[in-house]
Design a protein around this motif. Structure first.
Motif, PDB file in Angstrom:
ATOM      1  N   SER A 206      31.112   5.729 -47.504  1.00  0.00           N
ATOM      2  CA  SER A 206      31.725   4.876 -46.763  1.00  0.00           C
ATOM      3  C   SER A 206      31.460   3.256 -47.382  1.00  0.00           C
ATOM      4  O   SER A 206      30.306   3.182 -47.984  1.00  0.00           O
ATOM      5  CB  SER A 206      31.174   4.974 -45.318  1.00  0.00           C
ATOM      6  N   GLU A 208      32.060   0.892 -45.072  1.00  0.00           N
ATOM      7  CA  GLU A 208      31.931   0.226 -43.913  1.00  0.00           C
ATOM      8  C   GLU A 208      30.431  -0.489 -43.748  1.00  0.00           C
ATOM      9  O   GLU A 208      29.546  -0.125 -44.451  1.00  0.00           O
ATOM     10  CB  GLU A 208      31.930   0.964 -42.763  1.00  0.00           C
ATOM     11  N   ASP A 229      36.142  -3.890 -34.492  1.00  0.00           N
ATOM     12  CA  ASP A 229      35.573  -3.991 -35.905  1.00  0.00           C
ATOM     13  C   ASP A 229      34.344  -4.387 -35.874  1.00  0.00           C
ATOM     14  O   ASP A 229      33.319  -4.697 -34.738  1.00  0.00           O
ATOM     15  CB  ASP A 229      36.536  -5.400 -36.320  1.00  0.00           C
TER      16      ASP A 229
END
Length: 393
Positions: A206, A208, A229
């Motif tokens: 990921s 993220e 978010d």
């Protein structure tokens, strides 16, 4: 004599609590080890040349923890200049490493065609390249955990951020997605560059982030930010003449480049998601003010401490004490369960402020939270190095 002795002991206990050092919040290490020029990828620059992308990794010297939370930062320079060795990166990376993090400063692709008739599109492309590089770096260092973990990281906790242009890139890496409603030319530019994720690093990992550290940055479109978010901590001088504190146009050599929403506007629109440390009277370079360095770094340290759950990090050794708390969420009492007695607990709010310090040599097995306001808090267990995020309803 007894009252005087009792008063002395009380003062001693208060002194010990006040001077206690908490990993991730305080500088618990005095020295930092720097591993330079770690190559995290290769990519094509704006001239069509292949460039090696490298990073410097800062770790606390002598640390026995092998699974540290990480923070990956990007330098400023208008996407035209700057290096991973810039002073802002060095100050923050060293300060975070001394607090027990693995801190990483990355070099990303620079350059733009200044003769282009559309400078807005040109600089947007430069920002997108930087976004791709950051996402690739996150993937690379997450993968490194499974490849022998040479940098002592725990891939579950990775913060990202930057200064100026680096902050702009980090913000868009956290908030801009292919599903966002954007100008057609920007969507086309992103697709022509290979998509927002880019191609750096192992796509099985990921990109993220657990949260964003924004120093003097902004966003192209306030609507890119969604309630689901990542959280963000922003620091911005209210007299910034380079990147607007509220909103405005970024210019270069007298030429208008692009409109940007600054830190104040972002926090005003998303107050529960974005924290702002506003610096009255400061321009674009707050970290160059030595009196502000500790304030800025501590603001970020408090934010990171409050927005990850160190208890989820891999335990450092076989003798580590596993701690669980329940019920969570709670409205009144919370119970503490562990293999061994927990004699010390600290309760903090989401800004890292110490609300209560509990000491009991016989062990603490429950805490009354009924007087707290609704919201998130952190329970810290200094004996184990663990922290638990709790929700009071």
């Amino acid at each position: 004599m007894m009252p005087r002795l009792f008063s002395f002991l009380i003062l001693l206990c208060i002194s010990l609590i006040a001077t206690a050092q908490t990993r991730y919040l305080d500088e618990v290490f005095s020295q930092v080890t720097v591993t330079t020029d770690v190559q995290y990828g290769t990519a094509i620059d704006y001239l069509g040349n292949s460039v090696d992308l490298k990073a410097d990794v800062f770790t606390p010297t002598g640390d026995t923890f092998s699974h540290r939370p990480a923070v990956i930062l990007m330098h400023g320079g208008f996407f035209l200049a700057g290096t991973k060795e810039d002073v802002e990166m060095d100050v923050m990376c060293r300060a975070f490493a001394k607090r027990g993090y693995t801190a990483i400063s990355i070099q990303y692709r620079l350059g733009a065609n200044l003769l282009s008739p559309n400078l807005e599109e040109t600089f947007s492309k430069s920002a997108i390249r930087a976004v791709q590089d950051l996402k690739g770096a996150v993937r690379f260092f997450r993968e490194s955990v499974d490849m022998g973990n040479p940098y002592g990281m725990d891939g579950q906790v990775v913060f990202t951020g930057g200064y100026s242009a680096g902050a702009i890139a980090a913000i868009h890496a956290g908030y801009l997605t292919s599903q966002d409603n954007m100008e057609p030319w920007l969507d086309t530019a992103i697709q022509n560059l290979g998509g927002i994720e880019g191609s750096i690093g192992n796509m099985n990992y990921s990109s993220e982030t657990n949260g964003i550290l924004n120093l003097s940055g902004g966003i192209f479109d306030i609507n890119f930010i969604q309630g689901t978010d990542p959280v963000m901590a922003s620091v911005h001088g209210d007299q910034d003449g380079t990147v607007p504190y509220d909103s405005g146009t970024i210019s270069l050599a007298g030429l208008n480049i692009i409109d940007l929403y600054g830190s104040y506007t972002m926090s005003l629109n998303y107050p529960f998601q974005i924290s702002l440390l506003s610096l009255p009277g400061e321009d674009h370079y707050p970290l160059q003010n030595p009196t502000l360095q500790d304030t800025i770094v501590q603001f970020y340290a408090n934010f990171m401490f409050a927005h990850f759950t160190p208890g989820s990090l891999q335990l450092e050794d076989e003798n580590a004490i596993a701690v669980s708390v329940f019920p969570n969420p709670t409205s009144d009492w919370i119970k503490i369960q562990s293999e061994k007695p927990i004699r010390s607990i600290e309760l903090r709010d989401l800004n890292g402020k110490l609300l209560q310090s509990i000491q009991d040599e016989s062990g603490v097995d429950q805490i009354d939270l009924s007087l707290l306001k609704s919201g998130y808090y952190t329970l810290s267990f200094p004996e184990t190095g663990q922290h638990k995020k709790i929700l009071v309803q």
